[in-house]
Motif scaffolding. Structure first.
Motif, mmCIF file in Angstrom:
data_model
loop_
_atom_site.group_PDB
_atom_site.id
_atom_site.type_symbol
_atom_site.label_atom_id
_atom_site.label_comp_id
_atom_site.label_asym_id
_atom_site.label_seq_id
_atom_site.Cartn_x
_atom_site.Cartn_y
_atom_site.Cartn_z
ATOM 1 N N LYS A 119 -35.033 32.909 -83.485
ATOM 2 C CA LYS A 119 -34.849 34.357 -84.373
ATOM 3 C C LYS A 119 -36.268 34.923 -84.287
ATOM 4 C CE LYS A 119 -31.194 33.075 -87.480
ATOM 5 N NZ LYS A 119 -30.583 33.028 -88.813
ATOM 6 N N VAL A 120 -37.415 34.038 -84.445
ATOM 7 C CA VAL A 120 -38.650 34.626 -84.339
ATOM 8 C C VAL A 120 -39.026 35.198 -82.877
ATOM 9 C CG1 VAL A 120 -41.296 33.924 -84.310
ATOM 10 C CG2 VAL A 120 -39.626 33.102 -86.181
ATOM 11 N N ALA A 121 -38.857 34.292 -82.004
ATOM 12 C CA ALA A 121 -39.207 34.807 -80.631
ATOM 13 C C ALA A 121 -38.356 35.879 -80.253
ATOM 14 C CB ALA A 121 -38.948 33.458 -79.804
ATOM 15 N N ASP A 122 -37.181 36.149 -80.684
ATOM 16 C CA ASP A 122 -36.552 37.360 -79.898
ATOM 17 C C ASP A 122 -36.949 38.698 -80.591
ATOM 18 O OD1 ASP A 122 -35.006 35.715 -78.591
ATOM 19 O OD2 ASP A 122 -33.286 35.768 -80.179
ATOM 20 N N LYS A 123 -37.416 38.639 -81.913
ATOM 21 C CA LYS A 123 -38.073 40.045 -82.492
ATOM 22 C C LYS A 123 -39.513 40.224 -82.188
ATOM 23 C CE LYS A 123 -34.071 40.791 -84.459
ATOM 24 N NZ LYS A 123 -33.375 42.024 -84.082
ATOM 25 N N LEU A 124 -40.333 39.237 -81.821
ATOM 26 C CA LEU A 124 -41.688 39.637 -81.583
ATOM 27 C C LEU A 124 -41.939 40.476 -80.161
ATOM 28 C CD1 LEU A 124 -43.797 36.096 -82.668
ATOM 29 C CD2 LEU A 124 -43.437 38.417 -83.748
ATOM 30 N N GLU A 125 -42.823 41.282 -80.167
ATOM 31 C CA GLU A 125 -43.370 41.947 -79.069
ATOM 32 C C GLU A 125 -44.605 41.347 -78.489
ATOM 33 O OE1 GLU A 125 -43.868 45.762 -80.446
ATOM 34 O OE2 GLU A 125 -41.901 46.454 -80.289
ATOM 35 N N TYR A 126 -44.687 40.804 -77.152
ATOM 36 C CA TYR A 126 -45.287 40.043 -76.719
ATOM 37 C C TYR A 126 -46.380 40.744 -75.839
ATOM 38 C CZ TYR A 126 -42.252 36.263 -78.107
ATOM 39 O OH TYR A 126 -41.742 35.517 -78.787
ATOM 40 N N PHE A 127 -46.185 41.928 -75.395
ATOM 41 C CA PHE A 127 -47.300 42.511 -74.368
ATOM 42 C C PHE A 127 -46.919 44.010 -74.559
ATOM 43 C CE2 PHE A 127 -49.883 42.867 -70.563
ATOM 44 C CZ PHE A 127 -50.607 42.031 -70.714
ATOM 45 N N PRO A 128 -47.923 44.669 -74.220
ATOM 46 C CA PRO A 128 -47.795 46.298 -74.244
ATOM 47 C C PRO A 128 -47.061 46.991 -73.268
ATOM 48 C CG PRO A 128 -50.027 45.732 -73.797
ATOM 49 C CD PRO A 128 -49.353 44.442 -74.231
ATOM 50 N N ASP A 129 -46.982 46.256 -71.892
ATOM 51 C CA ASP A 129 -46.223 46.960 -71.038
ATOM 52 C C ASP A 129 -45.054 46.282 -70.432
ATOM 53 O OD1 ASP A 129 -46.969 45.054 -68.572
ATOM 54 O OD2 ASP A 129 -48.914 45.891 -69.169
ATOM 55 N N ILE A 130 -44.226 46.471 -69.851
ATOM 56 C CA ILE A 130 -42.971 45.991 -69.432
ATOM 57 C C ILE A 130 -43.063 44.615 -68.540
ATOM 58 C CG2 ILE A 130 -40.549 46.093 -68.070
ATOM 59 C CD1 ILE A 130 -40.660 49.150 -69.027
ATOM 60 N N ASP A 131 -44.075 44.820 -67.498
ATOM 61 C CA ASP A 131 -44.154 43.601 -66.447
ATOM 62 C C ASP A 131 -45.028 42.450 -67.500
ATOM 63 O OD1 ASP A 131 -42.973 44.674 -64.227
ATOM 64 O OD2 ASP A 131 -45.151 45.688 -63.433
ATOM 65 N N GLY A 132 -45.987 42.806 -68.352
ATOM 66 C CA GLY A 132 -46.477 41.623 -69.009
ATOM 67 C C GLY A 132 -45.447 41.330 -69.891
ATOM 68 N N GLU A 133 -44.739 41.828 -70.497
ATOM 69 C CA GLU A 133 -43.829 41.551 -71.529
ATOM 70 C C GLU A 133 -42.894 40.442 -70.768
ATOM 71 O OE1 GLU A 133 -41.531 41.520 -75.344
ATOM 72 O OE2 GLU A 133 -43.650 42.136 -74.573
ATOM 73 N N ARG A 134 -42.578 40.773 -69.497
ATOM 74 C CA ARG A 134 -41.556 39.749 -68.746
ATOM 75 C C ARG A 134 -42.359 38.687 -68.292
ATOM 76 N NH1 ARG A 134 -41.678 38.890 -63.596
ATOM 77 N NH2 ARG A 134 -43.137 40.653 -63.199
ATOM 78 N N PHE B 106 -43.284 32.290 -70.429
ATOM 79 C CA PHE B 106 -44.087 31.366 -71.296
ATOM 80 C C PHE B 106 -43.094 31.181 -72.499
ATOM 81 C CE2 PHE B 106 -47.892 32.956 -69.495
ATOM 82 C CZ PHE B 106 -48.375 31.723 -68.914
ATOM 83 N N THR B 107 -42.549 32.187 -73.209
ATOM 84 C CA THR B 107 -41.803 31.790 -74.324
ATOM 85 C C THR B 107 -40.280 30.938 -73.832
ATOM 86 O OG1 THR B 107 -40.703 33.950 -74.210
ATOM 87 C CG2 THR B 107 -42.569 33.943 -75.521
ATOM 88 N N GLY B 108 -39.993 31.141 -72.867
ATOM 89 C CA GLY B 108 -38.821 30.227 -72.290
ATOM 90 C C GLY B 108 -39.135 28.643 -72.562
ATOM 91 N N SER B 109 -40.278 28.500 -71.755
ATOM 92 C CA SER B 109 -40.677 27.219 -72.034
ATOM 93 C C SER B 109 -41.058 26.720 -73.227
ATOM 94 C CB SER B 109 -41.966 27.072 -70.963
ATOM 95 O OG SER B 109 -41.805 27.522 -69.686
#
Length: 278
Positions: free
Chosen positions: A191-206, A211-214
């Motif tokens: 629930k936490v991981a699905d809502k956080l924004e991890y990176f400001p651009d699409i490639d970085g987010e991907r 990592f978050t999957g691991s």
């Protein structure tokens, strides 16, 4: 985990090296780069501006506290690395070899640019979270985890798992995302991981989401490890307890993950929208 102590003799020798090779500004930058600041209105027993400056920084540490000992170790480590280069070999300077020998007497080993306890390892420290925000319940679990990592691995594993759960619940509360007491640790993390924004651009987010999957696998493993090897359940006669290496790994991974989730939240849209973080 046993106590880490830096002797006054080791500190004095370090001060002597600083006073002979560094300016006052360089000494200040060295300590402040590790988050250590001068003790206000401090009167040093040392003569000379450079020793007195170093003393003012060290005196603002509690050297009976493991976290503060680690901060000072990082300062010394940084200084050793900076001075061990192609133009100067610290192994050929008696002042540096004396410092390294004294560190060894204190129970530390300097090798390959790292200072580590001879009979243990430093675990990652999310104390910056505790210094600023009301996370006493998380801090309590963290302190317990690092205290017991070497002496009571089962309790350390239990505390590490509790710290992850407390961190996830704290974040969900601030993001106003509902959960129930029936949700297990992997469900809370998702629930936490699905809502956080991890990176400001699409490639970085991907990429970061790989990592978050691991990390999801780490969370599940910590939860399962605690269920099987923590100290909250009875054990059968064939039970083989975990070692300190298992508990240190669990605590390190949990501490790093809690810090990452918290710091990601601090730069997220929830903060920008003015949500309460106290």
């Amino acid at each position: 985990m046993g106590d880490f102590i830096i002797s006054s003799r080791t500190i004095d020798v370090f001060f002597n090296i600083l006073s002979s090779k560094s300016t006052v500004n360089e000494i200040s930058e060295l300590f402040e780069s590790e988050g250590i600041y001068e003790k206000p209105n401090f009167s040093s027993k040392h003569s000379g501006a450079r020793k007195s400056t170093a003393d003012a920084y060290v005196s603002n540490l509690d050297l009976g506290n493991k976290n503060d000992v680690q901060k000072l170790i990082r300062v010394i480590e940084t200084y050793l690395i900076k001075n061990d280069n192609e133009y100067f070999n610290i192994s050929e300077d008696i002042r540096f070899t004396q410092l390294i020998r004294l560190l060894n007497n204190d129970g530390f080993d300097y090798s390959n640019g790292k200072i580590l306890p001879v009979n243990g390892v430093f675990v990652s420290q999310p104390e910056s979270m505790f210094d600023t925000y009301s996370l006493e319940h998380v801090k309590k679990d963290w302190d317990r985890a690092i205290k017991e990592s070497n002496t009571d691995p089962e309790d350390a594993i239990t505390a590490a798992r509790s710290m992850l759960e407390s961190t996830c619940k704290w974040l969900l509360n601030r993001m106003e995302i509902s959960y129930t007491e029936r949700d297990d640790l992997p469900q809370l993390y998702k629930k936490v991981a699905d809502k956080l924004e991890y990176f400001p651009d699409i490639d970085g987010e991907r990429i970061v989401k790989q990592f978050t999957g691991s990390m999801s696998g780490i969370v599940s493993a910590v939860a399962e490890f605690r269920n099987k090897y923590g100290d909250s359940h009875g054990k059968n006669e064939h039970y083989i307890p975990p070692t300190s290496s298992h508990s240190v790994l669990t605590v390190n991974l949990s501490g790093a993950l809690c810090t990452f989730l918290f710091e990601t939240y601090m730069t997220s849209k929830y903060i920008k929208e003015g949500n309460n973080i106290s």
